[in-house]
Design an enzyme around this catalytic site. Structure first.
Site, PDB file in Angstrom:
ATOM      1  N   GLU A  44     -27.907  -2.459 -39.432  1.00  0.00           N
ATOM      2  CA  GLU A  44     -27.267  -1.849 -40.603  1.00  0.00           C
ATOM      3  C   GLU A  44     -27.718  -0.415 -40.830  1.00  0.00           C
ATOM      4  OE1 GLU A  44     -24.649  -2.912 -42.373  1.00  0.00           O
ATOM      5  OE2 GLU A  44     -24.689  -4.403 -40.761  1.00  0.00           O
ATOM      6  N   ASP A 137     -18.204  -6.072 -37.725  1.00  0.00           N
ATOM      7  CA  ASP A 137     -17.845  -4.816 -37.048  1.00  0.00           C
ATOM      8  C   ASP A 137     -16.578  -4.982 -36.219  1.00  0.00           C
ATOM      9  OD1 ASP A 137     -20.105  -3.661 -38.125  1.00  0.00           O
ATOM     10  OD2 ASP A 137     -21.344  -4.069 -36.369  1.00  0.00           O
TER      11      ASP A 137
END
Length: 288
Positions: A44, A137
């Site tokens: 992250e 993602d």
């Protein structure tokens, strides 16, 4: 450099993560959990650092037991390439983490069993996050890919629909291979919940996309892509044709022949400032 360190203040831990922490402690898997959270955090921070580099407005960095969520105040008016960089910079972190763990194994800092466990967790998190499921993602990459061809609102809707289908396939695969567990239930429940929230907010997301264009947040969009519409089309329907990565001259036609053109800013001004939400595009042509 200080702006990157300030990202720590944006980090929050999602409640589902604490639940998984509790399960790990009870089942004596705390070391594996620590590795997992480390991998997720670095992943992250990769996204976040790329976002800071491009001067994105970051709201929070949520840590989840299988990944994380970078929440920003950006709504589709950054360039597709810039958005791609921010998205893939998370998965790229797994490469150097694997290399580092391998070097630590070679010099005897960690044992082979630890290396195997870390490699499994590192690769699993990376591959899982590349699945075409929102808000992973892979789901965001799918959204970007669809944006190359479809309008913003169409791309967003299709990405969420594909995410639901992929989630169902994923669930059936876990059941078929006997991998169904409480952790899987928590993860899939969170994913489906996230998709449902995004689906309910899709009109809000679309309005934010348009508002940012209206207030000049798309100044980097240099590519022109004309939109040809009949004079009887309503303004709100024309706005649904707006696409990421492009600025749109609007060509107005009557019986297949061009009558005139409007700049997208004129349409956005009519919609948001003058509140002409249902006016025909042909009538708007005369006003300008």
């Amino acid at each position: 450099m200080n702006k990157y360190f300030k990202l720590i203040n944006k980090v929050t831990v999602h409640p589902t993560t604490w639940l998984v922490v509790g399960i790990a402690v009870i089942t004596a898997h705390f070391q594996a959990l620590l590795m997992l959270l480390t991998v997720v955090f670095v992943h992250e921070m990769g996204h976040a650092c790329a976002a800071v580099y491009y001067k994105w407005r970051i709201k929070s960095i949520k840590i989840l037991p299988f990944g994380g969520v970078l929440e920003t105040d950006e709504y589709g008016n950054r360039t597709l390439m810039e958005d791609l960089h921010v998205t893939i910079f998370g998965p790229l972190q797994h490469l150097w983490m694997f290399l580092l763990s391998y070097v630590l194994l070679l010099i005897g800092v960690i044992e082979h069993e630890t290396f195997v466990t870390f490699t499994y967790i590192n690769s699993t998190i990376c591959l899982f996050n590349l699945l075409p499921v929102w808000p992973l993602d892979g789901g965001k990459l799918l959204f970007l890919l669809l944006s190359l061809r479809y309008s913003f609102i169409q791309s967003h809707r299709l990405a969420l629909q594909v995410s639901v289908g992929a989630s169902i396939i994923l669930l059936l695969a876990f059941i078929a291979f006997g991998q169904f567990s409480l952790n899987i239930v928590i993860i899939l429940a969170f994913i489906l919940f996230s998709i449902s929230i995004e689906w309910r907010q899709r009109q809000y997301v679309f309005m934010r996309f348009l508002l940012e264009r209206h207030y000049g947040k798309n100044q980097d969009l240099l590519k022109l892509k004309p939109i040809t519409v009949d004079e009887n089309e309503q303004v709100n329907h024309v706005l649904q044709l707006f696409q990421r990565g492009y600025k749109h001259p609007i060509i107005v036609t009557k019986d297949g022949k061009e009558r005139g053109s409007l700049d997208e800013n004129e349409i956005l001004h009519a919609y948001f400032t003058d509140k002409l939400t249902a006016i025909k595009i042909g009538d708007l042509l005369y006003q300008y």
